[in-house]
Design a protein around this motif. Sequence first.
Motif, PDB file in Angstrom:
ATOM      1  N   ILE A 237       0.843  -1.197   0.000  1.00 56.68           N
ATOM      2  CA  ILE A 237       0.000   0.000   0.000  1.00 56.68           C
ATOM      3  C   ILE A 237       0.877   1.247   0.000  1.00 56.68           C
ATOM      4  O   ILE A 237       0.594   2.229  -0.691  1.00 56.68           O
ATOM      5  N   LEU A 241       0.904   4.153  -2.718  1.00 56.78           N
ATOM      6  CA  LEU A 241       0.740   5.576  -2.414  1.00 56.78           C
ATOM      7  C   LEU A 241       1.609   6.433  -3.344  1.00 56.78           C
ATOM      8  O   LEU A 241       1.192   7.515  -3.764  1.00 56.78           O
ATOM      9  N   PHE A 244      -0.212   7.070  -6.408  1.00 56.39           N
ATOM     10  CA  PHE A 244      -1.584   7.510  -6.220  1.00 56.39           C
ATOM     11  C   PHE A 244      -2.010   8.557  -7.254  1.00 56.39           C
ATOM     12  O   PHE A 244      -3.078   8.457  -7.853  1.00 56.39           O
ATOM     13  N   TRP A 245      -1.151   9.544  -7.458  1.00 56.97           N
ATOM     14  CA  TRP A 245      -1.549  10.672  -8.313  1.00 56.97           C
ATOM     15  C   TRP A 245      -1.750  10.256  -9.759  1.00 56.97           C
ATOM     16  O   TRP A 245      -2.438  10.917 -10.512  1.00 56.97           O
ATOM     17  N   GLY A 247      -3.302   7.713 -10.523  1.00 55.02           N
ATOM     18  CA  GLY A 247      -4.590   7.016 -10.579  1.00 55.02           C
ATOM     19  C   GLY A 247      -4.460   5.513 -10.689  1.00 55.02           C
ATOM     20  O   GLY A 247      -5.390   4.838 -11.136  1.00 55.02           O
ATOM     21  N   TRP A 249      -5.066   2.766  -9.149  1.00 54.43           N
ATOM     22  CA  TRP A 249      -5.806   2.281  -7.980  1.00 54.43           C
ATOM     23  C   TRP A 249      -5.472   0.842  -7.610  1.00 54.43           C
ATOM     24  O   TRP A 249      -5.502   0.457  -6.449  1.00 54.43           O
ATOM     25  N   TYR A 252      -2.792  -0.219  -4.693  1.00 55.92           N
ATOM     26  CA  TYR A 252      -3.059  -0.259  -3.249  1.00 55.92           C
ATOM     27  C   TYR A 252      -4.392  -0.922  -2.907  1.00 55.92           C
ATOM     28  O   TYR A 252      -4.609  -1.344  -1.796  1.00 55.92           O
ATOM     29  N   THR A 253      -5.289  -0.981  -3.902  1.00 56.36           N
ATOM     30  CA  THR A 253      -6.609  -1.518  -3.581  1.00 56.36           C
ATOM     31  C   THR A 253      -6.551  -2.999  -3.196  1.00 56.36           C
ATOM     32  O   THR A 253      -7.094  -3.405  -2.171  1.00 56.36           O
ATOM     33  N   GLY A 256      -5.038  -3.894   0.184  1.00 59.38           N
ATOM     34  CA  GLY A 256      -5.948  -3.437   1.234  1.00 59.38           C
ATOM     35  C   GLY A 256      -7.130  -4.367   1.401  1.00 59.38           C
ATOM     36  O   GLY A 256      -7.539  -4.682   2.514  1.00 59.38           O
TER      37      GLY A 256
END
Lengths: 284, 338, 323
Positions: A237, A241, A244-245, A247, A249, A252-253, A256
């Motif tokens: 994760i 991060l 992240f910017w 996009g 997803w 980390y999705t 998690g």
Amino acid sequence: MLKRVAQSEVLYRIKQNPTTLLGLGIVIFMFGLAVFAPWVAPYDPLEKHFDHVSEPPSRQFWMGTDQFGQDIFSRVVWAARLDLFIAATAVAISLVVGSLLGALSGYLGGWFDEMFMRLMDILQAFPSLILAMGIAFALGPGVFTVIVATSAVNIPGYARLMRSTLLSEKQRTYVLAARAVGNPPWRILFRHLIPNALTPVLVNATLHFGWAILEAAGLSFLGLGVAVPNAEWGVMINMGLQDFWQGHWWAYTFPGVFIALTVLGFNLVGDGLSDLLDPRRARQ
Amino acid sequence: MRVLRYVLRRLALLVPVLLGTLFIAFFLTRVLPGNPIDRVAGPYISQEKREAMKREARLDLPFYQQFYLYLADLVTKGDMGTSYTTAQPVTRDLLQRFPATLELVLYGMGLAVVLAIPLGVLSALHKDSPVDHAGRVIAVVGVSVPVFWLGLVLLYVFFLKLQWAPPPIGRLPPTMSPPPHVTGLYTLDALLAGQWDVFKAALSALALPAVSLAVTAMAPLARMTRSAMVEALESEYVRAARALGLPQHVIIWDYAFRNAVIPILTIFAGVFGYALGGVVLVEFIFSWPGLGLYTLNAILSSDFPAIQGAILLVTTVYVFIYLLLDLAVAAIDPRVEV
Amino acid sequence: MSLLEVRGLKTYFYTRRGVVKVLDGLNFALEPGQIVGLVGETGSGKSVTGFSILRLVRRPGRIVGGEVVFEGRDLLKLPEPQMAALRGRDIAMIFQNPRTALNPLITVGRFLEQVLHFRAGLPRNRTRDEAVRLLSAVHIPDPERRLSSYPHQLSGGMAQRVMIAAAVAARPKLLIADEPTTGLDVTVQAQIMRLLRELRDQTGTAQILITHDLGLASEVCDAIAVMYAGEIVEFAPTRTLFATPKHPYTRGLLASRPKLGQTGEIPGIRGAVPDLMNPPRGCRFHPRCPHAFTRCRVERPRPVYVSPDHYATCFLLEEEGHA
């Protein structure tokens, strides 16, 4: 005889409770992943596919790839092994050390007990994540670090629980009887007191298991635990991060979701167990 | 008067706990790897200069003397030393960071209470109904989700995709200056100054991190509310109230809930205390300039005074929460003597 | 017309281990202003009878059959809101342990004022004076000051007086008193019993006194129903019951009471209360009955009337030619 009745009743009530069964299913599934990781994972979790960097989920990479081109699905599966190992070890250490210390303190009583409980007060007033962060940083990144940091902050909880159940058991007639017939104190402690106080401690351990996974992943997420780029859910994760910017997803999705599922599994089982073993509910 | 005496006695009892935590913080920092002076000074500073810095930071003294001198400064001057990284007095750093964390935690916990208590009450009133099962599932899922991941997912949906939420870069957009300082809580200060735009911006910056915190804090609250309500509803006094035909709303609120409040408050204090430490995970994602992030950075850069100060502050708040809890319980329960 | 008539009342408890038939076809009647004692051992179903009348049986218990006719209406058929409207106003109840029956977090005054406002329909500005009047009616000294007391500051007897005050606030026609004096000092017991009796004499409130103490019941009750294992085995006016007990169980109970000047062993009833999950076939008392014969082991006895107001469920009476 009585024990048999109790056992069959426990089984019956587990069957009656679909959420406990669901939790048990999840837990077994995750342990399965952990054990069979080499056969389940299609790729090496650390293998970098440089021509497939940060790709979304596809047929080739079911959960996509991260910024180094590592297969997220393989990493998530291998991480199950590492995270379950960390949590199991951490729970075992805090359970054994905490219970023994608590039992000793409760059994000895007197000034030792007094001092010990004050120390536990202090440790519990210490914000647990911050304590874990401090310990983790002092030891430097690594699996061992996470285990120590995660178990250390939970020792007071077990010590307290063991001590309080022990103190109430100590007053029971069977202990007085064992004493009256001349059993030595250590024998009463290990043969009678600790086994009888173990039930609440074990229920607590199941609930604690999920919490340990969250704590361990949190430390790694902050960069204080398992080092990048190892296959660990919190680390993944953290790496996600960075992306992240853009996009991305999937980076980390999925880890998690696996954390959440595993913790959910343990919590459902723990809830079910504490319902089962709660004498107040059992009477009905 | 009796309450005041009680508070004073309790405060006196807190002193050893705080001293103990401070001692542990001291001890932990001293065994941390890395020499903070080397880190602050960099490679181009002469050996003499280093020695001077070390003396100034009292790192040349034995451990117990450092501890004693620190305490003396703290008690006489409120001085917690100077941070190696920010080069500011730690006291000032903390006063800047703490309101940010406090505001976030207050909103998060407030939201958790508003959601969890009705949920718990409803579950208890309709025990074993679909509402109860749904509430249980919501609660157990909430407590199973890692807060840092939840924050990221919320950001992805509400900031990246829907663009409803502001970017995760702190308490206010960079173009906006904070409201005049009164409490340090931006939403409150903005309201006091009548700056509506600042209030709205601060509130929208708070939304996602507060929701993340609330979701994880909700579960234990809802669960305790449910079980405390169930227990109260099955009590003898509720049965007696029913036998007397008292109306349902009186039974639920004046009888069951009033008695359930004490365990709920106790759990709430625990959740609040945990959030004070756990908030670091949320602050990390949202670049929230609070105490958690400050502590994390201090640990990562072996900033001894900053670590000690932060830990002392958080533990103080923590033990105060429990003091407040005991006072609240004494106010609610006539059987508890203060 | 009877004030209350219980016919064939069945309350079962559905536990995981099986169905416990706590009440299995209970019959009795109560006239206006009458005090009837429900007397029996622990586990005979006395308290469940009280809760069944008010429809406050807790899970896993459930009323599965019978009628509870109060002033001509079958309470078991009333919708819950109407039943709730009736509780406290027409039928009230006081409990075994008065101190746990009072909400520990509210004052006596607040409690009574709530009852007066919501149940007796008094406007808020009159509840306080009425609460004081109620407290003095149950002989609580210094009632003004007691309003601000919390339950834990009251003695057991005082708490029971408060409960009684609350129960009679709306002038119910029937008061169910479930072991109202258990756990109280003997002198306080007597005071409470006197109070209940006085209440009936002044306001005509009919009462069901649930107790295990036959002696206590004999002091205040007009009639007594002896319960055994979920059934009423004998019902008679108090004096008749003591003078000519018909059921062997009643006789055993009477014989087991110590008498003044008695020497030697007190005769008891041998055996123990049966397990209601697997009650004995036939008469539930037969395993303990000194007179049991073959019929008692297979057939369930029905009430046999020895006079219009006295019945017992025992085959011996049929043999004697009462049927």
